[in-house]
Write a protein that holds these residues in place. Structure first.
Motif, short mmCIF file in Angstrom:
data_model
loop_
_atom_site.label_atom_id
_atom_site.label_comp_id
_atom_site.label_asym_id
_atom_site.label_seq_id
_atom_site.Cartn_x
_atom_site.Cartn_y
_atom_site.Cartn_z
N ARG A 54 0.76 -1.31 0.01
CA ARG A 54 -0.06 0.05 0.04
C ARG A 54 0.83 1.41 -0.20
O ARG A 54 0.46 2.22 -0.61
CB ARG A 54 -0.97 -0.03 1.34
N ARG A 159 -5.85 -0.75 7.91
CA ARG A 159 -6.86 0.09 7.23
C ARG A 159 -7.58 0.78 8.40
O ARG A 159 -8.01 2.06 8.18
CB ARG A 159 -7.66 -0.56 6.25
N TRP A 160 -8.16 -0.09 9.12
CA TRP A 160 -9.09 0.73 10.08
C TRP A 160 -8.51 1.48 11.28
O TRP A 160 -8.96 2.58 11.68
CB TRP A 160 -9.78 -0.65 10.88
N SER A 165 -4.12 2.83 3.27
CA SER A 165 -4.96 2.55 2.00
C SER A 165 -4.11 2.64 0.90
O SER A 165 -2.81 3.16 0.72
CB SER A 165 -6.03 3.50 1.85
N ARG A 166 -4.53 1.99 -0.16
CA ARG A 166 -3.51 2.22 -1.61
C ARG A 166 -3.75 3.78 -2.06
O ARG A 166 -4.85 4.10 -2.18
CB ARG A 166 -3.92 1.24 -2.67
#
Length: 179
Positions: A54, A159-160, A165-166
């Motif tokens: 990512r 992510r969370w 993220s990417r």
């Protein structure tokens, strides 16, 4: 603008290193009181590759090598062997990062699973050639399975928890780190 990008990259690097050290600390804690039948996953490896796919600009090769060298020392493994193998695997991912970025998650998971397997086989092969003590093959296979099953959870957690993220095309270095 470049100062903002550089600051975000540094913050992302420190967040990654902090999470890696937290996972290593948790791994060193004596949480079991008896026989362990199912070895736990290598969450540091999962975190490294999730981050690398990512945000490859946040974790330079020297940081990866240094962190896994510290892990080798802390876990009483042959010093530098696993660090070198992880570095080779991470650079293989970094070289193909643009293709991996566009792939759906299941393809990424499959690629990472194959790479983890090759890395673990490479470690066993070199350790056997050097006549180093080897863990039982069954335990290694169980750890491999636990690691590849933990990878989606680590990606979801990253992510969370930290907004990993990417990046969109042309958006290298811009993430949620640093405001």
């Amino acid at each position: 603008m470049t100062e903002l990008i550089a600051r975000r990259i540094w913050i992302g690097t420190f967040v990654f290193a902090g999470l890696f050290f937290m996972l290593l600390f948790m791994r060193l804690l004596p949480l079991t009181t008896g026989f362990v039948g199912w070895p736990g996953p290598d969450l540091g490896l999962c975190l490294t590759f999730a981050w690398l796919v990512r945000r490859p600009d946040h974790i330079p090769a020297l940081l990866i090598a240094g962190l896994f060298l510290i892990e080798d020392i802390a876990l009483y493994r042959p010093i530098g062997l696993w660090a070198a193998i992880v570095l080779l695997g991470s650079e293989a991912v970094r070289a193909r990062e643009s293709r991996w970025r566009e792939a759906p998650f299941l393809v990424e998971w499959l690629r990472v699973s194959v790479l983890f397997g090759l890395m673990m086989l490479g470690y066993r092969f070199v350790a056997a050639i050097m006549l180093l003590p080897l863990a039982a093959l069954g335990q290694v296979i169980l750890q491999y399975l636990a690691t590849i099953l933990a990878y989606p959870l680590v990606v979801l957690g990253a992510r969370w928890l930290v907004g990993l993220s990417r990046p969109a095309p042309g958006q290298a270095g811009l993430g949620r780190f640093g405001g």
